[in-house]
Design an enzyme around this catalytic site. Sequence first.
Site, PDB file in Angstrom:
ATOM      1  N   GLY A  13       0.629  -8.755  -3.323  1.00  0.00           N
ATOM      2  CA  GLY A  13       1.735  -7.888  -2.915  1.00  0.00           C
ATOM      3  C   GLY A  13       1.730  -7.665  -1.415  1.00  0.00           C
ATOM      4  N   ARG A  16       5.174  -6.478   1.612  1.00  0.00           N
ATOM      5  CA  ARG A  16       5.733  -5.194   2.087  1.00  0.00           C
ATOM      6  C   ARG A  16       4.761  -4.048   1.823  1.00  0.00           C
ATOM      7  NH1 ARG A  16       8.768  -2.851  -2.379  1.00  0.00           N
ATOM      8  NH2 ARG A  16       8.565  -4.213  -4.194  1.00  0.00           N
ATOM      9  N   SER A  38       5.701 -11.632  -5.263  1.00  0.00           N
ATOM     10  CA  SER A  38       6.280 -11.884  -6.578  1.00  0.00           C
ATOM     11  C   SER A  38       7.780 -12.139  -6.453  1.00  0.00           C
ATOM     12  CB  SER A  38       6.009 -10.683  -7.492  1.00  0.00           C
ATOM     13  OG  SER A  38       6.719 -10.801  -8.682  1.00  0.00           O
ATOM     14  N   ASP A  64       3.090 -13.995 -10.257  1.00  0.00           N
ATOM     15  CA  ASP A  64       3.131 -12.709 -10.960  1.00  0.00           C
ATOM     16  C   ASP A  64       1.693 -12.427 -11.372  1.00  0.00           C
ATOM     17  OD1 ASP A  64       3.193 -10.691 -12.819  1.00  0.00           O
ATOM     18  OD2 ASP A  64       4.774 -11.578 -14.055  1.00  0.00           O
ATOM     19  N   ASN A  91      -3.910  -5.284  -4.282  1.00  0.00           N
ATOM     20  CA  ASN A  91      -3.002  -4.236  -3.802  1.00  0.00           C
ATOM     21  C   ASN A  91      -1.748  -4.096  -4.660  1.00  0.00           C
ATOM     22  OD1 ASN A  91      -1.420  -2.606  -1.624  1.00  0.00           O
ATOM     23  ND2 ASN A  91      -0.209  -4.447  -1.969  1.00  0.00           N
ATOM     24  N   SER A 143      -5.453   5.046  -6.770  1.00  0.00           N
ATOM     25  CA  SER A 143      -4.566   6.143  -6.357  1.00  0.00           C
ATOM     26  C   SER A 143      -5.248   7.473  -6.652  1.00  0.00           C
ATOM     27  CB  SER A 143      -3.250   6.068  -7.136  1.00  0.00           C
ATOM     28  OG  SER A 143      -2.502   7.255  -6.956  1.00  0.00           O
ATOM     29  N   TYR A 156       0.902   5.070 -15.174  1.00  0.00           N
ATOM     30  CA  TYR A 156       0.390   4.747 -13.829  1.00  0.00           C
ATOM     31  C   TYR A 156      -1.012   5.327 -13.627  1.00  0.00           C
ATOM     32  CZ  TYR A 156       0.418   4.432  -8.686  1.00  0.00           C
ATOM     33  OH  TYR A 156       0.116   4.155  -7.373  1.00  0.00           O
ATOM     34  N   ALA A 158      -3.195   6.147 -15.883  1.00  0.00           N
ATOM     35  CA  ALA A 158      -4.166   5.443 -16.742  1.00  0.00           C
ATOM     36  C   ALA A 158      -4.544   4.103 -16.111  1.00  0.00           C
ATOM     37  CB  ALA A 158      -3.575   5.228 -18.135  1.00  0.00           C
ATOM     38  N   LYS A 160      -4.497   3.322 -12.912  1.00  0.00           N
ATOM     39  CA  LYS A 160      -5.279   3.518 -11.687  1.00  0.00           C
ATOM     40  C   LYS A 160      -6.667   4.072 -11.991  1.00  0.00           C
ATOM     41  CE  LYS A 160      -2.268   1.890  -8.776  1.00  0.00           C
ATOM     42  NZ  LYS A 160      -2.551   0.640  -8.063  1.00  0.00           N
ATOM     43  N   ILE A 189       1.908   7.762   0.397  1.00  0.00           N
ATOM     44  CA  ILE A 189       2.054   6.896   1.567  1.00  0.00           C
ATOM     45  C   ILE A 189       3.519   6.481   1.690  1.00  0.00           C
ATOM     46  CG2 ILE A 189       1.216   4.773   2.669  1.00  0.00           C
ATOM     47  CD1 ILE A 189      -1.029   6.852   2.042  1.00  0.00           C
TER      48      ILE A 189
HETATM   49  P1  NAP Z   1       5.590  -1.081  -2.800  1.00  0.00           P
HETATM   50  O1  NAP Z   1       6.053  -0.863  -1.402  1.00  0.00           O
HETATM   51  O2  NAP Z   1       6.472  -0.692  -3.939  1.00  0.00           O
HETATM   52  O3  NAP Z   1       5.151  -2.620  -2.956  1.00  0.00           O
HETATM   53  C1  NAP Z   1       4.675  -3.090  -4.173  1.00  0.00           C
HETATM   54  C2  NAP Z   1       4.095  -4.460  -3.958  1.00  0.00           C
HETATM   55  O4  NAP Z   1       3.571  -4.931  -5.214  1.00  0.00           O
HETATM   56  C3  NAP Z   1       5.126  -5.461  -3.490  1.00  0.00           C
HETATM   57  O5  NAP Z   1       4.556  -6.266  -2.478  1.00  0.00           O
HETATM   58  C4  NAP Z   1       5.403  -6.296  -4.741  1.00  0.00           C
HETATM   59  O6  NAP Z   1       5.698  -7.667  -4.475  1.00  0.00           O
HETATM   60  C5  NAP Z   1       4.048  -6.249  -5.424  1.00  0.00           C
HETATM   61  N1  NAP Z   1       4.164  -6.539  -6.856  1.00  0.00           N
HETATM   62  C6  NAP Z   1       4.773  -5.792  -7.813  1.00  0.00           C
HETATM   63  N2  NAP Z   1       4.685  -6.402  -9.005  1.00  0.00           N
HETATM   64  C7  NAP Z   1       4.020  -7.568  -8.806  1.00  0.00           C
HETATM   65  C8  NAP Z   1       3.603  -8.634  -9.637  1.00  0.00           C
HETATM   66  N3  NAP Z   1       3.861  -8.640 -10.947  1.00  0.00           N
HETATM   67  N4  NAP Z   1       2.930  -9.670  -9.094  1.00  0.00           N
HETATM   68  C9  NAP Z   1       2.651  -9.692  -7.743  1.00  0.00           C
HETATM   69  N5  NAP Z   1       3.019  -8.704  -6.911  1.00  0.00           N
HETATM   70  C10 NAP Z   1       3.698  -7.659  -7.426  1.00  0.00           C
HETATM   71  O7  NAP Z   1       4.223  -0.325  -3.064  1.00  0.00           O
HETATM   72  P2  NAP Z   1       3.128   0.279  -2.070  1.00  0.00           P
HETATM   73  O8  NAP Z   1       3.424   1.707  -1.890  1.00  0.00           O
HETATM   74  O9  NAP Z   1       2.939  -0.608  -0.903  1.00  0.00           O
HETATM   75  O10 NAP Z   1       1.866   0.194  -3.045  1.00  0.00           O
HETATM   76  C11 NAP Z   1       0.824  -0.755  -2.900  1.00  0.00           C
HETATM   77  C12 NAP Z   1      -0.326  -0.329  -3.798  1.00  0.00           C
HETATM   78  O11 NAP Z   1      -0.748   0.986  -3.406  1.00  0.00           O
HETATM   79  C13 NAP Z   1       0.059  -0.219  -5.269  1.00  0.00           C
HETATM   80  O12 NAP Z   1      -1.017  -0.639  -6.075  1.00  0.00           O
HETATM   81  C14 NAP Z   1       0.294   1.263  -5.460  1.00  0.00           C
HETATM   82  O13 NAP Z   1       0.112   1.667  -6.794  1.00  0.00           O
HETATM   83  C15 NAP Z   1      -0.753   1.843  -4.537  1.00  0.00           C
HETATM   84  N6  NAP Z   1      -0.497   3.215  -4.113  1.00  0.00           N
HETATM   85  C16 NAP Z   1       0.617   3.533  -3.402  1.00  0.00           C
HETATM   86  C17 NAP Z   1       0.834   4.855  -3.034  1.00  0.00           C
HETATM   87  C18 NAP Z   1       2.037   5.302  -2.235  1.00  0.00           C
HETATM   88  O14 NAP Z   1       2.215   6.504  -2.059  1.00  0.00           O
HETATM   89  N7  NAP Z   1       2.859   4.406  -1.736  1.00  0.00           N
HETATM   90  C19 NAP Z   1      -0.085   5.844  -3.407  1.00  0.00           C
HETATM   91  C20 NAP Z   1      -1.212   5.473  -4.130  1.00  0.00           C
HETATM   92  C21 NAP Z   1      -1.401   4.157  -4.471  1.00  0.00           C
HETATM   93  P3  NAP Z   1       7.220  -8.230  -4.353  1.00  0.00           P
HETATM   94  O15 NAP Z   1       7.952  -7.312  -3.418  1.00  0.00           O
HETATM   95  O16 NAP Z   1       7.020  -9.617  -3.834  1.00  0.00           O
HETATM   96  O17 NAP Z   1       7.799  -8.225  -5.740  1.00  0.00           O
END
Ligand code: NAP
Length: 248
Positions: A13, A16, A38, A64, A91, A143, A156, A158, A160, A189
């Site tokens: 991932g 972005r 993905s 994926d 990630n 998380s 979510y 569960a 994490k 974030i």
């Molecule tokens: P995001 O901006 O929504 O980006 C999600 C990323 O996951 C994208 O790059 C997407 O790829 C990829 N992805 C989703 N489904 C996929 C799949 N089946 N196979 C491969 N890639 C896949 O999320 P983020 O905020 O950067 O989050 C990144 C990580 O941090 C996640 O694990 C999230 O749970 C964790 N997190 C985030 C926060 C927060 O507040 N943002 C807090 C705690 C934890 P594509 O765009 O190419 O589909």
Amino acid sequence: MQQLSGRTALVTGGARGIGKAIALELAGLGADIVLNYSTSLDKAKEVSDMIKSLGRDCLIVKADISALSEVEDMVETAKEKYGKIDILVNNAGITSDNLLIRMKEEEWDNVIAINLKGVYNCTKSVIRQMIKQRWGRIINISSVVGIHGNAGQTNYSASKAGVIGFTKSCAKELASRGITVNAIAPGFIETDMTDTLSDNVRKTMESSIPLKRLGKPEDIAYLAGFLSSSKADYITGQIINVDGGMAM
Ligand code: NAP
């Protein structure tokens, strides 16, 4: 010599959000990057160009992560190009929020398949070669919700929490082979994932965070860079919160 010179890092991932910031940070520290995406091909290309402008190499691979065969193909493609993967950052993740009483089986299954089975798929596919070279870094993005829970996020949280148990067990299995396994538990974030929050919810959240702001993707990336480096050689099995003091 830069801290990660000669290393290859796979970031899932990476097109972005937090994954993009981590890919850029690791490249900035000298690693070549295998950038998994993905659906976001255009964004992956932009990140790849940014990595190349830092003087590092980048290979974009679509997969994926919930599908083991796609992940195995991705890792093979990466090894054909770089010969090895030294650092894996698990990630990629999704949310599909609903109160449990309304949650559909599909909402549960999708989140577990990507956030938890995806971590198994990627880790399983890289460790044989890491064990052979007796060096590796695995960084899982969990998380704070996996530690403290959150109404509307049973699926979510569960997934994490599962990543936390997985991290500790892997750390115990792999420590004797020179592989460290740690997790980062971000708070809130600023990414697409939290972009949908209303101004009111955002204000309430900010006021409940001791450092009074949402985190930036780079706040997570700096720690991922440190954990990837030899400066973190003696750290394994840890879950490190990066949340502005929200959960303590
Ligand atoms: P995001 O901006 O929504 O980006 C999600 C990323 O996951 C994208 O790059 C997407 O790829 C990829 N992805 C989703 N489904 C996929 C799949 N089946 N196979 C491969 N890639 C896949 O999320 P983020 O905020 O950067 O989050 C990144 C990580 O941090 C996640 O694990 C999230 O749970 C964790 N997190 C985030 C926060 C927060 O507040 N943002 C807090 C705690 C934890 P594509 O765009 O190419 O589909």
